[in-house]
Design a protein around this motif. Structure first.
Motif, PDB file in Angstrom:
ATOM      1  N   TYR A 178       3.826  51.051   1.955  1.00  0.00           N
ATOM      2  CA  TYR A 178       3.267  50.692   1.275  1.00  0.00           C
ATOM      3  C   TYR A 178       3.756  52.379   0.018  1.00  0.00           C
ATOM      4  CZ  TYR A 178       0.173  55.119   1.562  1.00  0.00           C
ATOM      5  OH  TYR A 178      -1.070  55.873   1.705  1.00  0.00           O
TER       6      TYR A 178
ATOM      7  N   ARG B  13      -2.197  38.864   3.521  1.00  0.00           N
ATOM      8  CA  ARG B  13      -1.629  37.948   2.291  1.00  0.00           C
ATOM      9  C   ARG B  13      -1.880  36.557   3.034  1.00  0.00           C
ATOM     10  NH1 ARG B  13       4.066  39.995   0.821  1.00  0.00           N
ATOM     11  NH2 ARG B  13       4.649  39.872   3.560  1.00  0.00           N
TER      12      ARG B  13
ATOM     13  N   LEU C  91      -0.574  43.130   6.051  1.00  0.00           N
ATOM     14  CA  LEU C  91       0.304  44.061   5.034  1.00  0.00           C
ATOM     15  C   LEU C  91      -0.207  45.182   5.912  1.00  0.00           C
ATOM     16  CD1 LEU C  91       0.351  42.150   1.624  1.00  0.00           C
ATOM     17  CD2 LEU C  91       1.926  41.787   4.233  1.00  0.00           C
TER      18      LEU C  91
ATOM     19  N   ARG D  82       4.065  41.492  -2.990  1.00  0.00           N
ATOM     20  CA  ARG D  82       3.743  42.433  -2.746  1.00  0.00           C
ATOM     21  C   ARG D  82       2.462  42.703  -3.506  1.00  0.00           C
ATOM     22  NH1 ARG D  82       7.259  46.571  -5.538  1.00  0.00           N
ATOM     23  NH2 ARG D  82       7.918  44.542  -6.915  1.00  0.00           N
TER      24      ARG D  82
ATOM     25  N   VAL E 292       0.923  50.145  -3.935  1.00  0.00           N
ATOM     26  CA  VAL E 292       1.483  48.540  -4.260  1.00  0.00           C
ATOM     27  C   VAL E 292       2.189  48.920  -2.479  1.00  0.00           C
ATOM     28  CG1 VAL E 292       3.320  49.594  -4.938  1.00  0.00           C
ATOM     29  CG2 VAL E 292       3.007  47.588  -4.790  1.00  0.00           C
ATOM     30  N   THR E 293       1.609  47.691  -1.830  1.00  0.00           N
ATOM     31  CA  THR E 293       2.263  47.715  -0.318  1.00  0.00           C
ATOM     32  C   THR E 293       4.051  46.993  -0.489  1.00  0.00           C
ATOM     33  OG1 THR E 293       2.001  44.704  -0.580  1.00  0.00           O
ATOM     34  CG2 THR E 293       0.542  46.512   0.265  1.00  0.00           C
ATOM     35  N   GLU E 294       4.884  46.974   0.607  1.00  0.00           N
ATOM     36  CA  GLU E 294       6.167  46.815  -0.020  1.00  0.00           C
ATOM     37  C   GLU E 294       6.704  45.288   1.051  1.00  0.00           C
ATOM     38  OE1 GLU E 294       8.368  49.478   2.305  1.00  0.00           O
ATOM     39  OE2 GLU E 294       7.971  50.849   1.663  1.00  0.00           O
ATOM     40  N   LYS E 295       7.814  45.353   0.082  1.00  0.00           N
ATOM     41  CA  LYS E 295       7.843  43.005   0.910  1.00  0.00           C
ATOM     42  C   LYS E 295       7.317  43.262   2.550  1.00  0.00           C
ATOM     43  CE  LYS E 295      10.504  43.057  -2.962  1.00  0.00           C
ATOM     44  NZ  LYS E 295      12.770  42.430  -3.097  1.00  0.00           N
TER      45      LYS E 295
END
Length: 540
Positions: A190, A493, A504, A522, A537-540
């Motif tokens: 993240y 997710r 995630l 994200r 914010v999470t990464e892809k």
């Protein structure tokens, strides 16, 4: 000090009765002791010493002057104007008609333990030291997060001053709180987001910002200044979804409600105005909410709410006296779309229609129907045909759908429920409200890890955020210690096409909130534990 006889005397005679009373509020001198706590403390000591007038049926009468005497003796301060109906009733277990205390019930609740045992409040004695020069004792207490936990959440230091005759009184009590930052552990990929860099000044640690929408590579998020009344200020900022650089900012004395994509740009709706923007985020027009709408739409949690069509011509709102109304800005006329439902006489509440929204290219209106401390269903109205349909989900575990986004064809909610006897692991179901078909359906999530299952607990219901591709929620694994610092939370997710769940992030201690989900999946989230929190914010 390690003499058991001295420690026992200090603990039994002074400290135990202080823990649920005067130790709740720190003081630096006897004059600063909270009046109510002082009276409660004296009454507990009097009952422990059985110095009250014994009556029948386990009751006892306590003279106010005796309470004042004990306060002077143990707390070295004067409280003489004690009014039994007022001051004694506040302590509980006091019968005003009999002018007496239920001593037997008080004895049950007193919960006395030995000095080397844990109290019912997960407090234990840590140390006792004596200052020979001053003739004082310093007693340190530690409060654990739970009876099974080893984490200290508060340290209480009590100072007892000895008199020449050997009696003592409380000189001071202070609290200290160890930092909880080291308790939070985040596992996963993240990016940290700085509220300062985002120009977010919200004082709300759990909800530092609210993501209203994300499309066209942009993130629309609001926050407020934490003030009330005329000092309230709401701010909507637009960020570049790639790097979170600020692209635009808008302010309103009313809360921002929604962001809609239009043919020419965007429509931003607040509780007082509607902002019409072009694709470059330039303001083309600002219009006020029509007075007729404003008068009827702003109500309680059980009724009220409004929305505006993308072309700005129509407003739909919930009126307490009538029901769901449609207002035409061009003609200044309005019509009734649906009346509130008849009163539920069994539970004595009115199923109000509330929180309406234009959906399905503004061809329909959808709204919630309130229930008994819950949402009982939804109403959807086809504006072209006049067809009205009430939708309900026969699932007691259904968490409800609380927001309707006109930019997407569906709205989603979440359920966690067991199927069949003897199973303890709940299955996860997504409930989809289809605006176009005017129907609700449930789909089982393909869970890939038991950690993704939401526990069947009234204390924890996950908030759901979604777009047209993904849905995100939070699950939790409760620790056996009963200490929230040992809980592990998971940001999950779900791909709405395959219904496959993916974890995630996992966060120990810091309970997260999913604030929004971006076009690429994200998830923007916050986390907070005691006095420590963050944003990411999470990464892809």
């Amino acid at each position: 000090m390690s003499d058991p006889s001295v420690i026992t005397h200090l603990w039994d005679e002074y400290i135990q009765d202080a823990i649920p009373t005067i130790a709740n509020q720190p003081f630096s001198s006897p004059e600063q002791i909270n009046r109510d706590y002082a009276i409660q403390y004296a009454i507990r000591v009097i009952c422990r010493k059985q110095a009250y007038q014994k009556l029948n049926d386990g009751f006892g009468r306590i003279d106010p002057q005796l309470v004042s005497q004990y306060i002077r003796q143990y707390l070295n301060t004067c409280i003489s104007n004690i009014d039994p109906p007022k001051d004694f009733a506040y302590t509980a277990y006091y019968d005003t008609d009999r002018e007496a205390f239920d001593i037997e019930e008080m004895a049950v609740s007193a919960s006395y333990v030995k000095y080397n045992e844990m109290t019912p409040w997960a407090i234990r004695l840590d140390s006792v030291t004596k200052n020979e020069a001053e003739g004082s004792y310093t007693i340190k207490l530690v409060q654990m997060a739970s009876a099974k936990s080893t984490r200290v959440v508060r340290e209480t230091t009590c100072v007892l001053q000895e008199r020449p005759d050997g009696t003592m009184y409380f000189k001071s009590i202070h609290h200290t709180y160890p930092t909880s930052a080291q308790s939070i552990v985040i596992d996963g990929r993240y990016q940290k987001l700085s509220p300062t860099r985002l120009n977010v000044s919200s004082t709300d640690k759990e909800w530092p910002l609210h993501v209203l929408a994300s499309f066209d590579g942009k993130v629309f998020a609001r926050s407020d200044n934490g003030k009330e009344g005329s000092a309230y200020q709401d701010t909507l900022k637009v960020y570049d979804a790639r790097n979170f650089n600020e692209l635009a900012s808008f302010a309103s004395p009313k809360q921002f409600k929604a962001v809609k994509v239009t043919q020419s740009g965007y429509l931003i709706v607040s509780g007082g105005n509607v902002f019409k923007l072009d694709r470059q985020l330039k303001v083309i027009e600002i219009t006020d909410i029509p007075s007729d709408v404003a008068k009827g739409a702003f109500g309680s949690d059980w009724w009220g709410g409004f929305d505006v069509s993308k072309d700005g011509r129509y407003f739909v709102y919930s009126s307490q006296s009538q029901g769901l109304m449609l207002y035409d800005v061009k003609t200044g006329t309005e019509k009734l779309l649906a009346r509130h439902f008849p009163e539920n006489t069994k539970f004595q509440y009115v199923p109000y229609i509330q929180g309406p929204a234009f959906v399905d290219q503004d061809s329909k209106v959808v709204a919630r129907v309130t229930g008994y401390e819950s949402i009982s269903g939804y109403v959807i109205i086809d504006l072209r045909t006049g067809r009205t349909k009430k939708l309900t989900m026969d699932d007691p575990a259904f968490n409800g759908i609380y927001t309707f986004d006109s930019n997407f064809p569906y709205a989603y909610g979440l359920s966690a429920r067991t199927v069949g006897a003897g199973t303890s692991k709940p299955d996860i179901y997504i409930t989809r409200l289809d605006y176009g078909q005017m129907e609700m359906k449930q789909f089982k999530v393909r869970v890939t890890d038991d950690a993704q299952r939401v526990p069947l607990s009234a204390e924890f219901w996950p908030l759901v955020t979604h777009n047209d591709k993904y849905l995100a929620y939070v699950s939790v694994q409760y620790a056996e210690t009963g200490d929230d610092a040992d809980n592990v939370y998971h940001i999950v997710r779900v791909d709405l096409k395959t219904l496959k769940a993916e974890t995630l992030l996992s966060i120990k201690a810091g309970c997260p909130t999913v604030l929004g989900i971006l076009e690429d999946g994200r998830v923007i989230f916050s986390y907070y534990f005691e006095n420590t929190g963050g944003l990411g914010v999470t990464e892809k």
